[in-house]
Write an enzyme that holds these catalytic residues in place. Structure first.
Site, mmCIF file in Angstrom:
data_model
loop_
_atom_site.group_PDB
_atom_site.id
_atom_site.type_symbol
_atom_site.label_atom_id
_atom_site.label_comp_id
_atom_site.label_asym_id
_atom_site.label_seq_id
_atom_site.Cartn_x
_atom_site.Cartn_y
_atom_site.Cartn_z
ATOM 1 N N ASP A 180 0.824 -1.221 0.000
ATOM 2 C CA ASP A 180 0.000 0.000 0.000
ATOM 3 C C ASP A 180 0.850 1.260 0.000
ATOM 4 O OD1 ASP A 180 -2.305 -1.704 0.304
ATOM 5 O OD2 ASP A 180 -1.775 -1.860 2.414
ATOM 6 N N GLN B 159 2.141 -6.371 -3.450
ATOM 7 C CA GLN B 159 2.524 -6.420 -2.026
ATOM 8 C C GLN B 159 3.874 -5.711 -1.825
ATOM 9 O OE1 GLN B 159 1.577 -9.748 -3.361
ATOM 10 N NE2 GLN B 159 -0.518 -9.492 -2.777
ATOM 11 N N LYS C 198 2.469 2.035 -5.127
ATOM 12 C CA LYS C 198 3.226 1.518 -6.279
ATOM 13 C C LYS C 198 2.497 1.785 -7.587
ATOM 14 C CE LYS C 198 3.443 -2.641 -4.565
ATOM 15 N NZ LYS C 198 2.881 -2.354 -3.229
ATOM 16 N N GLY D 224 -4.081 -4.494 -4.830
ATOM 17 C CA GLY D 224 -4.652 -3.531 -5.761
ATOM 18 C C GLY D 224 -3.760 -2.327 -5.941
ATOM 19 N N HIS D 225 -3.714 -1.811 -7.162
ATOM 20 C CA HIS D 225 -2.998 -0.576 -7.455
ATOM 21 C C HIS D 225 -4.019 0.478 -7.855
ATOM 22 C CE1 HIS D 225 1.090 -2.677 -8.501
ATOM 23 N NE2 HIS D 225 0.792 -2.694 -7.213
#
Length: 428
Positions: free
Chosen positions: A13, A224, A16, A40-41
């Site tokens: 988180d 991650q 990225k 998730g991005h």
């Protein structure tokens, strides 16, 4: 050969997605090399938010080919739903390629993930219950199904029947659940998913090396982060794959000499989701400020993240593990309103009377250490409009400089807001 790895340096988180999106415009390929849809991005473009799960960030640029590498575990239903969502927003996903060697998440993986977490009770690991861990476990046990298996119905049915013989026995005898139907699963995966997935399936390793041999830029994107790495993270509160830069080699099919730069993403503070040790964790009003200003809720799960002060001990270890060449510092603007900032520069072990500059290897030590802080004045000014280093208040520049000094790696980019263009380049 110009390959760049983007890797998180904390517990995920870190932002990225934004940094990957910033770099992707100059890339021929953006390759996701591990993880599943448990990560998730989030990318904000023109005020519109794109929450990417499996599709690499490069999909937002028409000249970039997004590739899901062999190290990823793929839930076809989730992938196709994400493609539909992106195309509904006008994003062309026809360039998306999926490695034939990537492993499939199957219905029993999701079921076992949910059941195992529930049975662990207070000892839960805090997984997203989406089947990621069980899929990787089957991969290691050499009983997993791969994307390429979908292309041969006979092979797929043989592997499916063999897997269900064991999985249904476990579901029935251990968890008292009804068996899963091989015919129903085959109908969905072969009849519903395959027609849409087949045009995407490719030799991802070949694609990457053809680009590298032609001197084209390739970005290797991890999910991650370093301290969720299966081997180097805060085990067992980790993910089921290797997000560290070395994982890019196995997960994308490149050798170490193919990689020319490794960019570490660090948030200007630290958060983590789920259980596990967290030496700089905050509570109370300061924690609420970071959560609210930083919108610290999971992209996929909506879970509130646990916030804390920046941890330079973690960062030093991440520099070692990933051979970082530079840092991108995100969410500096979240700290805008705080009068005093703290940075953890070391850990003290009250039992052994020892001070740690790097992460202690022993879990019992990490659980009991206390952080040693250096305090800095806050800038208490709005950074969201900054576009150059000169726009940053002196106190903000001092904060960035301190983190770079503690890491021993230069900070090249500073994020000052969620938007695609809200960043400052501070070093070459």
């Amino acid at each position: 050969m110009p390959a760049t790895v983007v890797v998180g340096t904390q517990w995920g988180d870190e932002g990225k997605g934004k940094v990957t999106d910033l770099l992707a415009k100059d890339m021929a390929l953006v390759v996701r090399y591990q993880g599943g849809h448990n990560a998730g991005h989030t990318v904000v473009v023109g005020g519109e938010t794109f929450a990417l799960q499996l599709v690499p960030s490069g999909v937002l640029y028409p000249g970039t080919v997004p590739v899901i590498g062999n190290g990823v575990v793929v839930d076809p239903g989730v992938l196709l739903a994400e493609v539909d969502s992106l195309e509904a927003k006008g994003i062309d996903c026809s360039r998306l390629r999926v490695s034939g060697n990537a492993h499939l998440i199957m219905p029993w993986h999701r079921e076992l993930d949910r059941l195992t977490e529930r049975y662990l009770g207070r000892n839960q690991l805090g997984t997203t219950r989406r089947g990621i861990g069980p899929a990787y476990a089957d991969k290691a046990a050499r009983v997993g199904l791969r994307v390429q298996d979908l292309l041969d119905e006979k092979i797929f049915r043989q592997k499916l029947d063999a897997a269900l013989k064991e999985k249904n026995a476990v579901l029935a005898k251990v968890y008292n659940r009804l068996p899963l139907s091989a015919d129903e699963i085959a109908g969905r995966y072969l009849g519903e998913y395959l027609p849409r997935l087949a045009p995407m399936v490719a030799d991802s390793v070949g694609l990457v090396h053809e680009a590298l041999e032609a001197g084209r830029n390739v970005l290797l994107e991890g999910a991650q982060a370093t301290f969720l790495d299966l081997d180097h993270g805060t085990y067992p509160f980790v993910t089921s794959s290797n997000p560290v830069a070395g994982g890019a080699c196995t997960g994308a099919g490149v050798g170490p000499r193919d990689i020319t730069s490794v960019i570490g993403i660090a948030k200007a503070y630290v958060t983590r989701v789920g259980s596990g040790p967290f030496p700089t964790e905050l509570g109370g009003e300061e924690a609420d400020v970071l959560v609210e200003r930083g919108r610290e809720f999971g992209t996929n799960t909506g879970r509130r993240r646990r916030p804390g002060w920046f941890d330079a001990v973690m960062l030093r270890h991440a520099v070692r593990l990933n051979s970082l060449t530079e840092l991108a510092l995100t969410k500096l603007d979240v700290l805008d309103t705080l009068p005093v900032l703290r940075v953890c520069v070391a850990y003290d072990d009250p039992v052994e009377g020892r001070r740690y500059q790097h992460m202690p290897y022993h879990q019992s030590v990490l659980h009991r250490v206390t952080p040693v802080y250096e305090e800095l004045p806050g800038w208490q000014a709005d950074l969201s409009g900054a576009t150059s280093p000169g726009d940053l208040p002196r106190a903000a520049r001092d904060y960035v400089d301190l983190l770079a000094d503690l890491a021993g790696v230069p900070v090249s980019v500073v994020g000052v807001g969620p938007g695609r263009d809200q960043y400052v380049r501070v070093a070459a």
